[in-house]
Every structure is written in structure tokens, then in C-alpha cells.
Design a protein around this motif. Structure first.
Motif, PDB file in Angstrom:
ATOM      1  N   ALA A 103       0.819  -1.213   0.000  1.00 35.63           N
ATOM      2  CA  ALA A 103       0.000   0.000   0.000  1.00 35.63           C
ATOM      3  C   ALA A 103       0.854   1.266   0.000  1.00 35.63           C
ATOM      4  CB  ALA A 103      -0.961  -0.027   1.180  1.00 35.63           C
ATOM      5  N   ARG A 104       1.596   1.444  -1.066  1.00 38.37           N
ATOM      6  CA  ARG A 104       2.400   2.643  -1.302  1.00 38.37           C
ATOM      7  C   ARG A 104       1.964   3.216  -2.627  1.00 38.37           C
ATOM      8  NH1 ARG A 104       6.907   2.869   2.054  1.00 38.37           N
ATOM      9  NH2 ARG A 104       8.040   4.257   0.700  1.00 38.37           N
ATOM     10  N   PRO A 105       1.122   4.200  -2.649  1.00 33.81           N
ATOM     11  CA  PRO A 105       0.499   4.924  -1.551  1.00 33.81           C
ATOM     12  C   PRO A 105      -0.644   4.121  -0.928  1.00 33.81           C
ATOM     13  CG  PRO A 105      -0.365   5.759  -3.600  1.00 33.81           C
ATOM     14  CD  PRO A 105       0.699   4.733  -3.952  1.00 33.81           C
ATOM     15  N   PHE A 106      -1.151   4.612   0.199  1.00 31.63           N
ATOM     16  CA  PHE A 106      -2.171   3.868   0.942  1.00 31.63           C
ATOM     17  C   PHE A 106      -3.439   3.634   0.126  1.00 31.63           C
ATOM     18  CE2 PHE A 106      -3.196   8.254   2.082  1.00 31.63           C
ATOM     19  CZ  PHE A 106      -4.566   8.285   1.927  1.00 31.63           C
ATOM     20  N   GLU A 107      -3.689   4.463  -0.879  1.00 30.04           N
ATOM     21  CA  GLU A 107      -4.873   4.317  -1.720  1.00 30.04           C
ATOM     22  C   GLU A 107      -4.915   2.970  -2.451  1.00 30.04           C
ATOM     23  OE1 GLU A 107      -4.250   8.783  -1.362  1.00 30.04           O
ATOM     24  OE2 GLU A 107      -2.944   7.081  -1.758  1.00 30.04           O
ATOM     25  N   LYS A 108      -3.767   2.338  -2.593  1.00 27.17           N
ATOM     26  CA  LYS A 108      -3.744   1.026  -3.240  1.00 27.17           C
ATOM     27  C   LYS A 108      -4.504  -0.022  -2.430  1.00 27.17           C
ATOM     28  CE  LYS A 108       0.360   1.405  -6.073  1.00 27.17           C
ATOM     29  NZ  LYS A 108       1.619   0.784  -6.465  1.00 27.17           N
ATOM     30  N   ALA A 109      -4.750   0.271  -1.147  1.00 30.71           N
ATOM     31  CA  ALA A 109      -5.482  -0.658  -0.287  1.00 30.71           C
ATOM     32  C   ALA A 109      -6.988  -0.531  -0.450  1.00 30.71           C
ATOM     33  CB  ALA A 109      -5.091  -0.439   1.171  1.00 30.71           C
ATOM     34  N   ILE A 110      -7.475   0.499  -1.116  1.00 32.07           N
ATOM     35  CA  ILE A 110      -8.914   0.735  -1.245  1.00 32.07           C
ATOM     36  C   ILE A 110      -9.669  -0.491  -1.759  1.00 32.07           C
ATOM     37  CG2 ILE A 110     -10.686   2.077  -2.476  1.00 32.07           C
ATOM     38  CD1 ILE A 110      -8.829   4.532  -2.146  1.00 32.07           C
TER      39      ILE A 110
END
Length: 113
Positions: A103-110
Motif C-alpha cells: 500500500a504505497r500509496p495507501f490508496e492502493k489498499a482501497i
């Protein structure tokens, strides 16, 4: 349950935790520097990420540069190096069921939430 492999010294990892908290979903924080995953656990994470082991290595870390850079290694040896030196594991890793992302950036975890 959602899991996050977290390093509290990493800003990206802290950002991801804040994002997960805002989502309202339950999640488990795994402090992998304190409790390194086993060979089988890390192999399973790599399978869920659908990447080769080397893609999970933080190749600019001092320990990688000093001990492993320019060394021909098998996938198993790379995994073992990460187990013995967990600082080499890229973070944060978010896992939900059979799916995982770095999750780099955290948005990849959405998509996992």
C-alpha cells in the motif's frame, strides 16, 4: 479480517493505518519487525501479492546493499534473507483474504477494504 504489516517508523505505514481507522473496518496490525514472519507465512504473502520475492525487498536498505546486492540468489534465499532481516520487507502490506497489496500509496489498499 484485514491485516496490515506495519513499521511504526514508516510514514507510509502510519498513513495506511490512519486510512484503515477511517474506513471503520476491523483490522489487525502486525509489527513484523518485532515478530518476523515464518518462511511459509512470507511465501504465502508473496503468493497473494502475485509478485516475485525480489519485488518485496527494500533494495536500498543498507543491509541489502552491504550483504546481498549483486548476489545471485534463489527465491528461497531471498525469502530467507527477509526473514532474517525483516527491515528488508517492503511496507505497508495490506492483506484481506486471498488478496494483498503493498500500500504505497495507501490508496492502493482501497480495493481490499
Amino acid at each position: 479480517m484485514i491485516q496490515i504489516f506495519h513499521n511504526s517508523r514508516c510514514g507510509k505505514s502510519r498513513d495506511c493505518i490512519a486510512f484503515l481507522e477511517q474506513s471503520g473496518k476491523e483490522f489487525e496490525i502486525i509489527k513484523y519487525l518485532e515478530n518476523s514472519p515464518t518462511f511459509n507465512e512470507l511465501t504465502e504473502i508473496i503468493r497473494k501479492l502475485n509478485i516475485p520475492p525480489l519485488a518485496l525487498v527494500r533494495q536500498k536498505e543498507k543491509i541489502w546493499m552491504e550483504k546481498f546486492k549483486n548476489t545471485i540468489m534463489t527465491d528461497e534465499e531471498i525469502i530467507q534473507a527477509m526473514i532474517e532481516n525483516p527491515i528488508l520487507i517492503e511496507r505497508p502490506i495490506v492483506i484481506s483474504g486471498e488478496n494483498a497489496v503493498i500500500a504505497r500509496p495507501f490508496e492502493k489498499a482501497i480495493p481490499l477494504i
